[in-house]
Design a protein around this motif. Structure first.
Motif, PDB file in Angstrom:
ATOM      1  N   GLU A  42       0.832  -1.202   0.000  1.00 25.47           N
ATOM      2  CA  GLU A  42       0.000   0.000   0.000  1.00 25.47           C
ATOM      3  C   GLU A  42       0.871   1.258   0.000  1.00 25.47           C
ATOM      4  OE1 GLU A  42      -3.140   2.042   3.018  1.00 25.47           O
ATOM      5  OE2 GLU A  42      -3.517  -0.073   2.553  1.00 25.47           O
ATOM      6  N   GLY A  43       1.974   1.222   0.744  1.00 23.98           N
ATOM      7  CA  GLY A  43       2.889   2.364   0.777  1.00 23.98           C
ATOM      8  C   GLY A  43       3.470   2.664  -0.593  1.00 23.98           C
ATOM      9  N   LEU A  44       3.922   1.628  -1.297  1.00 22.74           N
ATOM     10  CA  LEU A  44       4.466   1.829  -2.647  1.00 22.74           C
ATOM     11  C   LEU A  44       3.391   2.340  -3.600  1.00 22.74           C
ATOM     12  CD1 LEU A  44       6.756  -1.313  -2.971  1.00 22.74           C
ATOM     13  CD2 LEU A  44       7.501   1.083  -2.839  1.00 22.74           C
ATOM     14  N   ALA A  45       2.184   1.819  -3.474  1.00 26.97           N
ATOM     15  CA  ALA A  45       1.087   2.271  -4.335  1.00 26.97           C
ATOM     16  C   ALA A  45       0.781   3.758  -4.089  1.00 26.97           C
ATOM     17  CB  ALA A  45      -0.165   1.418  -4.099  1.00 26.97           C
ATOM     18  N   MET A  46       0.852   4.185  -2.842  1.00 28.33           N
ATOM     19  CA  MET A  46       0.608   5.597  -2.532  1.00 28.33           C
ATOM     20  C   MET A  46       1.734   6.490  -3.062  1.00 28.33           C
ATOM     21  SD  MET A  46      -0.832   5.118   1.359  1.00 28.33           S
ATOM     22  CE  MET A  46      -1.244   6.832   1.679  1.00 28.33           C
ATOM     23  N   LEU A  47       2.950   5.980  -3.062  1.00 27.24           N
ATOM     24  CA  LEU A  47       4.086   6.753  -3.576  1.00 27.24           C
ATOM     25  C   LEU A  47       4.073   6.832  -5.102  1.00 27.24           C
ATOM     26  CD1 LEU A  47       6.864   5.341  -1.223  1.00 27.24           C
ATOM     27  CD2 LEU A  47       5.937   7.673  -1.204  1.00 27.24           C
ATOM     28  N   ARG A  48       3.544   5.781  -5.737  1.00 21.71           N
ATOM     29  CA  ARG A  48       3.558   5.704  -7.203  1.00 21.71           C
ATOM     30  C   ARG A  48       2.231   6.095  -7.851  1.00 21.71           C
ATOM     31  NH1 ARG A  48       6.477  -0.152  -6.949  1.00 21.71           N
ATOM     32  NH2 ARG A  48       8.652   0.592  -6.921  1.00 21.71           N
ATOM     33  N   GLY A  49       1.166   6.114  -7.069  1.00 22.38           N
ATOM     34  CA  GLY A  49      -0.152   6.374  -7.641  1.00 22.38           C
ATOM     35  C   GLY A  49      -0.656   5.207  -8.467  1.00 22.38           C
ATOM     36  N   THR A  50      -0.452   3.989  -7.943  1.00 24.48           N
ATOM     37  CA  THR A  50      -0.882   2.771  -8.636  1.00 24.48           C
ATOM     38  C   THR A  50      -1.887   2.010  -7.776  1.00 24.48           C
ATOM     39  OG1 THR A  50       0.979   1.516  -7.706  1.00 24.48           O
ATOM     40  CG2 THR A  50       1.319   2.533  -9.880  1.00 24.48           C
ATOM     41  N   ASP A  51      -2.434   0.934  -8.338  1.00 25.98           N
ATOM     42  CA  ASP A  51      -3.364   0.037  -7.622  1.00 25.98           C
ATOM     43  C   ASP A  51      -4.534   0.782  -6.986  1.00 25.98           C
ATOM     44  OD1 ASP A  51      -1.761  -2.161  -8.304  1.00 25.98           O
ATOM     45  OD2 ASP A  51      -0.554  -1.966  -6.477  1.00 25.98           O
ATOM     46  N   GLY A  52      -5.037   1.789  -7.686  1.00 20.64           N
ATOM     47  CA  GLY A  52      -6.190   2.533  -7.206  1.00 20.64           C
ATOM     48  C   GLY A  52      -5.878   3.556  -6.130  1.00 20.64           C
ATOM     49  N   GLN A  53      -4.612   3.720  -5.781  1.00 21.78           N
ATOM     50  CA  GLN A  53      -4.224   4.708  -4.769  1.00 21.78           C
ATOM     51  C   GLN A  53      -3.865   6.028  -5.448  1.00 21.78           C
ATOM     52  OE1 GLN A  53      -4.119   4.477  -1.446  1.00 21.78           O
ATOM     53  NE2 GLN A  53      -4.652   2.316  -1.331  1.00 21.78           N
ATOM     54  N   GLU A  54      -4.292   7.104  -4.846  1.00 22.18           N
ATOM     55  CA  GLU A  54      -3.902   8.422  -5.341  1.00 22.18           C
ATOM     56  C   GLU A  54      -2.468   8.695  -4.897  1.00 22.18           C
ATOM     57  OE1 GLU A  54      -5.376  13.009  -4.934  1.00 22.18           O
ATOM     58  OE2 GLU A  54      -6.843  11.396  -4.735  1.00 22.18           O
ATOM     59  N   MET A  55      -1.639   9.229  -5.815  1.00 24.56           N
ATOM     60  CA  MET A  55      -0.255   9.532  -5.485  1.00 24.56           C
ATOM     61  C   MET A  55      -0.203  10.694  -4.494  1.00 24.56           C
ATOM     62  SD  MET A  55       2.910  10.728  -7.938  1.00 24.56           S
ATOM     63  CE  MET A  55       2.904   9.258  -8.940  1.00 24.56           C
ATOM     64  N   ILE A  56       0.628  10.554  -3.475  1.00 22.05           N
ATOM     65  CA  ILE A  56       0.818  11.620  -2.503  1.00 22.05           C
ATOM     66  C   ILE A  56       1.642  12.721  -3.175  1.00 22.05           C
ATOM     67  CG2 ILE A  56       1.770  12.261  -0.267  1.00 22.05           C
ATOM     68  CD1 ILE A  56       1.599   9.242   0.491  1.00 22.05           C
ATOM     69  N   ARG A  57       1.075  13.947  -3.170  1.00 24.32           N
ATOM     70  CA  ARG A  57       1.778  15.098  -3.760  1.00 24.32           C
ATOM     71  C   ARG A  57       1.802  16.234  -2.759  1.00 24.32           C
ATOM     72  NH1 ARG A  57       3.644  14.099  -8.646  1.00 24.32           N
ATOM     73  NH2 ARG A  57       2.393  12.867 -10.035  1.00 24.32           N
TER      74      ARG A  57
END
Length: 142
Positions: A42-57
């Motif tokens: 989940e952490g990588l997905a949040m950093l990359r904006g993948t797997d339905g996670q919005e990228m942290i900006r």
């Protein structure tokens, strides 16, 4: 001198530990935005904006990382993070209950900024978070 707030990602599966981090931030008046991921995937997905996670900006400049998590543990997360050219420069502080020397050596070999064993008392944890806050305020980020 005005403090620049940077995003912080907490990768932690234990809800009590998440609450303790949030309480320690509040007690130390740390205003940095804190994003939560329940495991390494989940952490990588949040950093990359993948797997339905919005990228942290903007991208977090600091990650607080537990080691013992389901699906993808902290060391697996670190290996993946360090192999990604876009993410490898993020400062990572391990915050874990693991006193295992093998975990510590492997974490430092993956360029963590610090390895903190979670204290038993909340007061000691608040003190550790205060020291971290001072540290990242002093460090110049790219």
């Amino acid at each position: 001198m005005e403090d620049k707030l940077v995003n912080i990602l907490l990768v932690e599966d234990d809800s009590v530990d998440v609450m303790n981090v949030q309480r320690a931030f509040k007690k130390n008046n740390i205003q940095n935005p804190l994003y939560l991921a329940k495991n390494g995937l989940e952490g990588l997905a949040m950093l990359r904006g993948t797997d339905g996670q919005e990228m942290i900006r903007p991208r977090p400049q600091i990650i607080l990382l537990d080691l013992n998590m389901p699906q993808m543990n902290g060391l697996e997360f670190l290996k993946e993070l360090r192999s990604d050219p876009e993410l490898k420069s993020i400062s990572v502080f391990v915050m874990t209950t693991s006193k295992d020397d093998i975990d510590r050596f492997e974490a430092y070999n993956l360029n963590v900024a610090g390895y903190i064993i979670k204290p038993v008392s909340f007061e000691k944890f608040v003190e550790a978070v205060s020291i971290l806050d001072s540290y990242w305020k002093l460090c110049e980020q790219p």
